[in-house]
Design an enzyme around this catalytic site. Structure first.
Site, PDB file in Angstrom:
ATOM      1  N   GLY A  47      25.190  -6.341 -15.077  1.00  0.00           N
ATOM      2  CA  GLY A  47      25.921  -5.916 -16.300  1.00  0.00           C
ATOM      3  C   GLY A  47      26.228  -7.119 -17.199  1.00  0.00           C
ATOM      4  N   SER A  48      25.565  -8.048 -17.232  1.00  0.00           N
ATOM      5  CA  SER A  48      25.992  -9.212 -18.294  1.00  0.00           C
ATOM      6  C   SER A  48      25.702  -8.564 -19.756  1.00  0.00           C
ATOM      7  CB  SER A  48      25.188 -10.387 -17.748  1.00  0.00           C
ATOM      8  OG  SER A  48      24.155 -10.627 -18.061  1.00  0.00           O
ATOM      9  N   MET A  90      16.982  -0.207 -13.771  1.00  0.00           N
ATOM     10  CA  MET A  90      15.785  -0.479 -13.175  1.00  0.00           C
ATOM     11  C   MET A  90      15.110   0.687 -12.593  1.00  0.00           C
ATOM     12  SD  MET A  90      15.886  -3.620 -13.373  1.00  0.00           S
ATOM     13  CE  MET A  90      14.512  -4.258 -12.516  1.00  0.00           C
ATOM     14  N   ARG A  91      14.867   1.596 -13.363  1.00  0.00           N
ATOM     15  CA  ARG A  91      14.199   2.940 -13.118  1.00  0.00           C
ATOM     16  C   ARG A  91      13.587   3.254 -14.421  1.00  0.00           C
ATOM     17  NH1 ARG A  91      14.389   6.342  -8.723  1.00  0.00           N
ATOM     18  NH2 ARG A  91      14.242   8.494  -9.696  1.00  0.00           N
ATOM     19  N   ASN A 146      15.983  -1.127 -25.267  1.00  0.00           N
ATOM     20  CA  ASN A 146      15.750  -1.762 -23.778  1.00  0.00           C
ATOM     21  C   ASN A 146      15.657  -3.319 -23.995  1.00  0.00           C
ATOM     22  OD1 ASN A 146      15.580  -2.082 -20.990  1.00  0.00           O
ATOM     23  ND2 ASN A 146      13.207  -2.748 -21.408  1.00  0.00           N
ATOM     24  N   HIS A 162      14.177  -6.835 -22.483  1.00  0.00           N
ATOM     25  CA  HIS A 162      13.164  -7.231 -21.560  1.00  0.00           C
ATOM     26  C   HIS A 162      13.235  -8.925 -21.535  1.00  0.00           C
ATOM     27  CE1 HIS A 162       9.892  -7.221 -18.813  1.00  0.00           C
ATOM     28  NE2 HIS A 162       9.221  -8.076 -19.566  1.00  0.00           N
ATOM     29  N   GLU A 180       7.131   6.061 -23.843  1.00  0.00           N
ATOM     30  CA  GLU A 180       6.830   6.667 -22.461  1.00  0.00           C
ATOM     31  C   GLU A 180       6.150   5.615 -21.721  1.00  0.00           C
ATOM     32  OE1 GLU A 180       4.859  10.298 -22.492  1.00  0.00           O
ATOM     33  OE2 GLU A 180       6.446  11.319 -23.779  1.00  0.00           O
ATOM     34  N   ASP A 235       7.849  -1.007 -20.843  1.00  0.00           N
ATOM     35  CA  ASP A 235       8.205  -2.249 -21.793  1.00  0.00           C
ATOM     36  C   ASP A 235       7.214  -2.319 -23.074  1.00  0.00           C
ATOM     37  OD1 ASP A 235      10.030  -3.036 -20.030  1.00  0.00           O
ATOM     38  OD2 ASP A 235       8.581  -4.047 -18.541  1.00  0.00           O
ATOM     39  N   GLU A 254      19.616 -13.417 -24.578  1.00  0.00           N
ATOM     40  CA  GLU A 254      19.568 -11.799 -24.447  1.00  0.00           C
ATOM     41  C   GLU A 254      20.950 -11.471 -25.028  1.00  0.00           C
ATOM     42  OE1 GLU A 254      18.470 -10.011 -20.624  1.00  0.00           O
ATOM     43  OE2 GLU A 254      17.060 -11.679 -20.060  1.00  0.00           O
TER      44      GLU A 254
HETATM   45  C1  GRF Z   1      17.974  -8.892 -17.882  1.00  0.00           C
HETATM   46  O1  GRF Z   1      17.304 -10.048 -17.537  1.00  0.00           O
HETATM   47  C2  GRF Z   1      17.387  -7.874 -18.851  1.00  0.00           C
HETATM   48  O2  GRF Z   1      16.346  -8.535 -19.518  1.00  0.00           O
HETATM   49  C3  GRF Z   1      16.471  -7.278 -17.646  1.00  0.00           C
HETATM   50  O3  GRF Z   1      17.363  -6.949 -16.605  1.00  0.00           O
HETATM   51  C4  GRF Z   1      18.220  -8.241 -16.625  1.00  0.00           C
HETATM   52  C5  GRF Z   1      19.765  -7.530 -16.602  1.00  0.00           C
HETATM   53  O4  GRF Z   1      20.621  -8.379 -16.449  1.00  0.00           O
HETATM   54  N1  GRF Z   1      16.065  -6.060 -18.125  1.00  0.00           N
HETATM   55  P1  GRF Z   1      21.982  -8.017 -16.659  1.00  0.00           P
HETATM   56  O5  GRF Z   1      22.443  -6.784 -15.632  1.00  0.00           O
HETATM   57  O6  GRF Z   1      22.383  -7.429 -18.070  1.00  0.00           O
HETATM   58  O7  GRF Z   1      23.184  -9.068 -16.344  1.00  0.00           O
END
Ligand code: GRF
Length: 212
Positions: free
Chosen positions: A12-13, A90-91, A107, A109, A142, A145, A174
């Site tokens: 969740g960062s 992650m789904r 999203n 990535h 759909e 990424d 990010e």
């Molecule tokens: C990040 O690297 C993001 O790019 C990817 O999953 C990771 C999530 O990290 N989709 P966090 O849970 O936000 O720390």
């Protein structure tokens, strides 16, 4: 006031970076209405509770994706969510989910898409031997990424990098990219032409931001 809904599965960062950006006024006139996790033990959901935010755990429990997603969509709608932000969720989303929030799901990535989609993007970049990688904030469609790119930030790959050091360098970017992209999307000052995000903002928005 725009309402964000966050979906996460882990640490969740990125969620925290978004929450901090709202608190310091970098993302204006917005709040996080709901944080949803598909995993009860996600550290991100505990962090959301600690910040006093509304949270919901919606586990798959062997259900089909569409069923789980219907519950998530109902929860997002109950909380009046305008923009859904996937933050380490992650789904894959069902087509029904994508259709329920057209051009309103983002999203992040950890690569410069379209390079290295899917899992372990940082390891893929190392294995391939690229000199530059980074992160991408994009609309969700759909395909995995794949949606329209809102913002990318580049990160050098250094001699001696391993997955951990490279991931940490990308993660820093990010945390800058995601709040900035949300702020741009919420402003509504853009159009999408073919696959391109085109800014209508008066200031100089760039699609790729150089990391400083
Ligand atoms: C990040 O690297 C993001 O790019 C990817 O999953 C990771 C999530 O990290 N989709 P966090 O849970 O936000 O720390």
């Amino acid at each position: 006031m725009k309402h964000l809904g966050i979906l996460l599965s882990g640490r969740g960062s990125n969620f925290l970076a978004i929450a901090d950006a709202i608190d310091r006024g970098q993302i204006e006139d917005a709040d996080i209405s709901i944080v949803i996790s598909n995993r009860a033990e996600a550290a991100g959901i505990a962090a959301a509770r600690a910040r006093g935010l509304s949270t919901q755990v919606v586990e798959a429990r062997g259900r089909k994706r569409a069923e789980q997603d219907a519950e998530i969509i109902a929860c997002l709608q109950d909380h009046g969510v305008d923009l859904v932000c996937l933050a380490g969720y992650m789904r894959l989303l069902s087509p029904e989910f994508v259709a329920a929030y057209p051009q309103a799901i983002l999203n992040i990535h950890p690569s410069l898409l379209p390079a290295f989609p899917g899992l372990d993007a940082q390891a893929q970049a190392l294995q391939y031997g690229v000199a530059v990688t980074g992160c991408t904030v994009h609309f969700v469609d759909e395909q995995l990424d794949h949606g329209v790119i809102v913002l990318q930030r580049a990160v050098p790959v250094l001699q001696g990098d391993d997955e951990e050091t490279l991931s940490a360098r990308i993660l820093e970017q990010e945390h800058i990219a995601y709040p900035e992209a949300i702020s741009r999307v919420l402003s509504g000052n853009y159009t999408i032409v073919d696959r391109r995000y085109v800014s209508r903002a008066s200031h100089n928005e760039t699609l790729i931001e150089e990391s400083k």
